[in-house]
Scaffold this motif. Structure first.
Motif, PDB file in Angstrom:
ATOM      1  N   ASP A 120       0.765  -1.358  -0.133  1.00 14.04           N
ATOM      2  CA  ASP A 120      -0.031   0.035   0.085  1.00 14.04           C
ATOM      3  C   ASP A 120       0.849   1.324   0.158  1.00 14.04           C
ATOM      4  N   ARG A 121       2.124   1.104  -0.109  1.00 13.22           N
ATOM      5  CA  ARG A 121       3.100   2.399  -0.271  1.00 13.22           C
ATOM      6  C   ARG A 121       2.594   3.061  -1.783  1.00 13.22           C
ATOM      7  N   LEU A 122       2.787   4.582  -1.702  1.00 13.98           N
ATOM      8  CA  LEU A 122       2.348   5.363  -3.196  1.00 13.98           C
ATOM      9  C   LEU A 122       3.919   5.887  -3.237  1.00 13.98           C
ATOM     10  N   LEU A 123       4.314   5.657  -4.694  1.00 13.27           N
ATOM     11  CA  LEU A 123       5.356   6.575  -4.807  1.00 13.27           C
ATOM     12  C   LEU A 123       5.056   7.446  -6.105  1.00 13.27           C
ATOM     13  N   PRO A 124       5.212   8.539  -5.978  1.00 12.61           N
ATOM     14  CA  PRO A 124       5.094   9.588  -7.085  1.00 12.61           C
ATOM     15  C   PRO A 124       6.390   9.400  -8.103  1.00 12.61           C
ATOM     16  N   VAL A 125       5.756   9.146  -9.439  1.00 13.63           N
ATOM     17  CA  VAL A 125       6.819   8.991 -10.519  1.00 13.63           C
ATOM     18  C   VAL A 125       6.754  10.407 -11.419  1.00 13.63           C
ATOM     19  N   VAL A 126       7.757  11.189 -11.667  1.00 13.52           N
ATOM     20  CA  VAL A 126       7.596  12.352 -12.657  1.00 13.52           C
ATOM     21  C   VAL A 126       8.269  12.044 -13.667  1.00 13.52           C
ATOM     22  N   TYR A 127       7.487  12.414 -14.828  1.00 16.13           N
ATOM     23  CA  TYR A 127       7.845  12.277 -16.148  1.00 16.13           C
ATOM     24  C   TYR A 127       8.169  13.749 -16.876  1.00 16.13           C
ATOM     25  N   PRO A 128       9.033  14.121 -17.850  1.00 16.11           N
ATOM     26  CA  PRO A 128       9.059  15.215 -18.342  1.00 16.11           C
ATOM     27  C   PRO A 128       7.779  15.908 -19.114  1.00 16.11           C
ATOM     28  N   LEU A 129       7.559  17.320 -18.986  1.00 15.20           N
ATOM     29  CA  LEU A 129       6.429  17.657 -19.710  1.00 15.20           C
ATOM     30  C   LEU A 129       6.573  17.753 -21.081  1.00 15.20           C
ATOM     31  N   ASN A 130       7.819  18.169 -21.602  1.00 15.98           N
ATOM     32  CA  ASN A 130       8.167  18.121 -22.898  1.00 15.98           C
ATOM     33  C   ASN A 130       8.664  16.825 -23.302  1.00 15.98           C
ATOM     34  N   VAL A 131       8.082  16.101 -24.010  1.00 17.42           N
ATOM     35  CA  VAL A 131       8.599  14.504 -24.205  1.00 17.42           C
ATOM     36  C   VAL A 131       9.499  14.476 -25.562  1.00 17.42           C
ATOM     37  N   ASN A 132       8.993  15.274 -26.386  1.00 16.43           N
ATOM     38  CA  ASN A 132      10.026  15.429 -27.634  1.00 16.43           C
ATOM     39  C   ASN A 132      11.260  15.884 -27.073  1.00 16.43           C
ATOM     40  N   ALA A 133      11.527  17.135 -26.207  1.00 18.96           N
ATOM     41  CA  ALA A 133      12.609  17.491 -25.993  1.00 18.96           C
ATOM     42  C   ALA A 133      13.592  16.451 -25.293  1.00 18.96           C
ATOM     43  N   ALA A 134      12.693  15.829 -24.355  1.00 14.92           N
ATOM     44  CA  ALA A 134      13.731  14.602 -23.526  1.00 14.92           C
ATOM     45  C   ALA A 134      13.914  13.442 -24.690  1.00 14.92           C
ATOM     46  N   LEU A 135      13.072  13.097 -25.663  1.00 19.04           N
ATOM     47  CA  LEU A 135      13.577  12.026 -26.558  1.00 19.04           C
ATOM     48  C   LEU A 135      14.649  12.604 -27.464  1.00 19.04           C
ATOM     49  N   ALA A 136      14.792  13.666 -27.931  1.00 18.90           N
ATOM     50  CA  ALA A 136      15.865  14.422 -28.695  1.00 18.90           C
ATOM     51  C   ALA A 136      17.137  14.416 -27.988  1.00 18.90           C
ATOM     52  N   GLU A 137      17.328  14.547 -26.560  1.00 21.63           N
ATOM     53  CA  GLU A 137      18.299  14.351 -25.825  1.00 21.63           C
ATOM     54  C   GLU A 137      18.799  12.947 -25.529  1.00 21.63           C
ATOM     55  N   LYS A 138      17.862  11.920 -25.449  1.00 15.63           N
ATOM     56  CA  LYS A 138      18.439  10.619 -25.462  1.00 15.63           C
ATOM     57  C   LYS A 138      17.198   9.617 -25.754  1.00 15.63           C
ATOM     58  N   PRO A 139      17.225   8.580 -26.270  1.00 15.35           N
ATOM     59  CA  PRO A 139      16.187   7.709 -26.301  1.00 15.35           C
ATOM     60  C   PRO A 139      15.817   7.023 -24.965  1.00 15.35           C
ATOM     61  N   GLY A 140      14.459   7.046 -24.673  1.00 13.62           N
ATOM     62  CA  GLY A 140      14.088   6.341 -23.487  1.00 13.62           C
ATOM     63  C   GLY A 140      12.817   6.302 -23.145  1.00 13.62           C
ATOM     64  N   HIS A 141      11.943   6.427 -22.221  1.00 13.25           N
ATOM     65  CA  HIS A 141      10.905   6.158 -22.056  1.00 13.25           C
ATOM     66  C   HIS A 141      10.240   7.239 -20.959  1.00 13.25           C
TER      67      HIS A 141
END
Length: 216
Positions: free
Chosen positions: A96-117
């Motif tokens: 029952d633990r909760l862990l907030p996981v944050v993803y980048p708002l600008n996905v195109n910019a994140a993928l341009a920097e490196k391929p990931g998820h």
């Protein structure tokens, strides 16, 4: 949902007990049951080909969404001109633990920097037009089809995440990402991810050289 869905399809990938009785309680819900276990992306693609909605909202069986998830994703898609939109994640553990996981708002910019998820597939809303332009999901993949689609989408669409936590993802033993044969750290998955990243890097280099990416 605060913005009702126009249609709901439950996909059963040849389980031992398809949820026939559950779905029967909801007249507006369609059950698509596969005679063979083929993986989620082939079934998702079949639903998209057989229907004609503007966009599709995904929801894994183990998880649940905030009541305003669809409303927020649609607003972001319109405001940013985005064809693929995700939310932030609250990971729910078996204790029952909760862990907030944050993803980048600008996905195109994140993928341009490196391929990931940088976008979590089950949190997302995708336009039908984008799926058709890209030739759909890689239906031959039993896992990582969402990553493969995302790494091609960056060259064809605006992709964003909203800052809201709209998705609760259950982390449990035996799921697709924790199973001994298909888990995130298994050799077969790691080998595939390396292949996908290599292809994404090649496409990024091609675009920087003024060439067209290979989006097959």
């Amino acid at each position: 949902q605060t913005k009702p869905l126009d249609g709901i399809v439950v996909i059963d990938d040849n389980s031992e007990s398809p949820p026939i009785d559950i779905v029967r309680e909801f007249p507006g819900v369609t059950l698509l049951a596969s005679a063979l276990n083929v993986g989620p992306y082939r079934l998702i693609q079949q639903v998209i080909y057989q229907t004609d909605y503007d966009a599709y909202l995904f929801q894994d069986a183990d998880d649940w969404s905030s009541s305003d998830r669809l409303e927020l994703l649609l607003a972001a898609a319109e405001n940013y001109g985005a064809e693929l939109v995700g939310t932030q994640e609250l990971r729910v553990f078996e204790d029952d633990r909760l862990l907030p996981v944050v993803y980048p708002l600008n996905v195109n910019a994140a993928l341009a920097e490196k391929p990931g998820h940088p976008l979590l597939h089950p949190t997302s809303l995708v336009s039908r037009n984008l799926v058709l332009r890209l030739g759909g999901f890689a239906t031959g993949l039993r896992f990582s089809g969402d990553t493969e689609f995302l790494l091609r989408s960056q060259f064809a669409a605006r992709i964003v995440n909203i800052p809201d936590y709209g998705y609760f993802r259950r982390h449990r033993a035996g799921s697709l990402t924790t199973d001994r044969e298909t888990g995130l750290d298994t050799p077969v998955r790691l080998e595939l991810i390396q292949q996908l990243k290599k292809r994404a890097i090649a496409n990024t280099s091609a675009v920087r050289e003024g060439k067209l990416p290979d989006l097959r």
